[in-house]
Design a protein around this motif. Structure first.
Motif: not given
Length: 465
Positions: A329-346
């Motif tokens: 999941s995180i690999d998919r988000l990072i590869r698609t340029g959605q790193v900020e989505a991870v920050l919002l989850l955290i």
């Protein structure tokens, strides 16, 4: 006296190693004679036992299932709005374990603990933060928090501790750039600055000055973000002073975005947006990880000697069974340029983390927030405002927790467990808590039904005139 520099926020911090600091901490005493908690090992309280040491060792191991010492004479019921005042357990004092409970610490220790989070994550050296500015920054955060029942300085530290544990996972460190991890930690520290202890809806009904300044939508979150930007751009408290102008702008942008995401009126929209970015089978992946985790975890420590409390090294599951390696999941988000989505989850998971804490911690936090909610409910009734959900005197706290934890929070923590597999244990504990609140609600309903039945009998027994 417990000095701030010795907790990592003064000139001496760079000269003292963590091991040396641990040894020094055990030699200091508060005025009442107790030993201040340092949080790094099971040696942090004078009353720690080998059995609790084993528990702490288990809970700080990323792949473990959370376990906690059983409380004696546990009664399944909501213990009231004032429960928890003065209630302390030894395992409240672990700064890197999910049993952490900040109300058992002094404010001075908590200010130092915030500094320790920043230092242990490597950000002081990574961003060349001057110790005097870090100290001033954290002192100012402390000053801007008020003695509310829930939205207070302890809540700030609690959210920061949750965020710290997430960004320190091997997954987060492998996939998230240091500026992003730093930004979400700073956002946690600043996310509720100057909170008045009432909701945006109440402030709107009051026609408050904050509502007039920021508008009715996200009023408090905009206020918190504005104060955070002031701290990060004021010379005395500018902890980004040695970053490049580009890095300063980017970190500030991320901090602001994370703080604004804590607005609960935007919660569903944010969860839905992030969910749309996730792999289609992420929920099934989480379920399979939970099965592996529960079946593969063995005994992680044992007491070798009753007198010494010596512990064996924790065993680990086979590498092909280690759930933290499953990072699709995180690999998919990072590869698609959605790193900020991870920050919002955290940041959102950190803000709501008390629903995933173990029972002895969870029930104390629930008392804190209901104390604040019921205070607002009384004010709304007095001022004849519409009564906010969950704040009425007759609203069921257990059922409120079942709805909030199960409907509002659980989808978020499922996604977090998919993105950061190490956080799967938090989802496990959330589900355990939901089962506990379900039982409490059932007992509450049974008691009410019995009371109604007895009342009907009494009414029927009255002589007719």
């Amino acid at each position: 006296v417990w000095e701030l520099p010795n907790m990592g926020c003064g000139a001496s911090a760079a000269k003292v190693s963590s091991e040396e600091e641990d040894a020094l901490a055990m030699t200091r005493q508060r005025p009442d004679g107790t030993i201040p908690a340092d949080g790094r090992t099971w040696q942090n309280t004078g009353k720690m036992t080998p059995e609790l040491a084993v528990t702490a060792l288990e809970n700080r191991t990323p792949h473990s299932v959370l376990t906690f010492p059983q409380l004696e004479n546990v009664v399944l019921k909501y213990k009231g709005d004032d429960f928890g005042d003065g209630v302390k357990y030894d395992w409240d004092f672990y700064h890197n374990v999910w049993t952490f409970y900040p109300f058992s610490w002094t404010d001075e220790e908590l200010v130092g603990l915030l500094a320790r989070f920043i230092r242990e994550a490597g950000f002081v050296s990574e961003f060349n933060i001057p110790e005097e500015r870090l100290s001033a920054f954290l002192r100012r955060v402390h000053e801007q928090m008020h003695a509310q029942p829930y939205h207070n300085f302890q809540h700030i530290v609690d959210v920061t501790q949750s965020t710290y544990m997430c960004i320190q996972t091997s997954t987060a460190k492998a996939f998230l750039p240091a500026p992003h991890r730093f930004a979400v930690l700073v956002a946690a520290i600043c996310h509720d600055l100057d909170h008045p202890g009432y909701t945006n809806v109440f402030l709107k009904n009051e026609d408050s000055e904050l509502t007039k300044k920021y508008g009715p939508d996200g009023t408090l979150e905009k206020h918190h973000a504005s104060l955070a930007m002031q701290l990060l751009t004021t010379e005395e408290t500018d902890i980004l002073v040695n970053c490049s102008p580009e890095a300063q702008r980017e970190i500030c942008r991320l901090v602001e975005k994370c703080i604004l995401a804590t607005d609960m009126s935007r919660h569903k929209a944010i969860v839905d947006d992030v969910q749309a970015l996730m792999p289609t089978n992420y929920e099934q992946m989480v379920d399979s990880q939970r099965v592996v985790r529960r079946e593969s975890v063995k005994e992680l420590g044992s007491v070798k000697g009753k007198k010494t409390g010596e512990l064996s090294s924790p065993s680990r599951p086979p590498k092909n069974m280690m759930f933290e390696r499953r990072r699709a999941s995180i690999d998919r988000l990072i590869r698609t340029g959605q790193v900020e989505a991870v920050l919002l989850l955290i940041i959102k998971a950190g803000d709501l983390s008390n629903v995933t804490r173990p029972p002895h911690t969870n029930e104390r936090w629930i008392s804190k927030i209901n104390s604040e909610f019921h205070r607002q409910g009384r004010a709304e009734l007095e001022k004849q405002y519409p009564l906010s959900p969950g704040m009425g005197p007759n609203d069921s706290v257990p059922k409120g927790q079942m709805f909030f934890g199960g409907v509002i929070c659980r989808p978020l923590f499922v996604m977090l467990a998919s993105v950061l597999p190490e956080a799967g244990v938090f989802l496990d504990q959330l589900d355990d808590n939901l089962e506990r609140w379900k039982k409490i609600a059932a007992e509450e309903d049974a008691a009410k039904a019995k009371e109604a039945e007895e009342g009907a009998k009494d009414e029927g027994a009255k002589p007719t005139v």
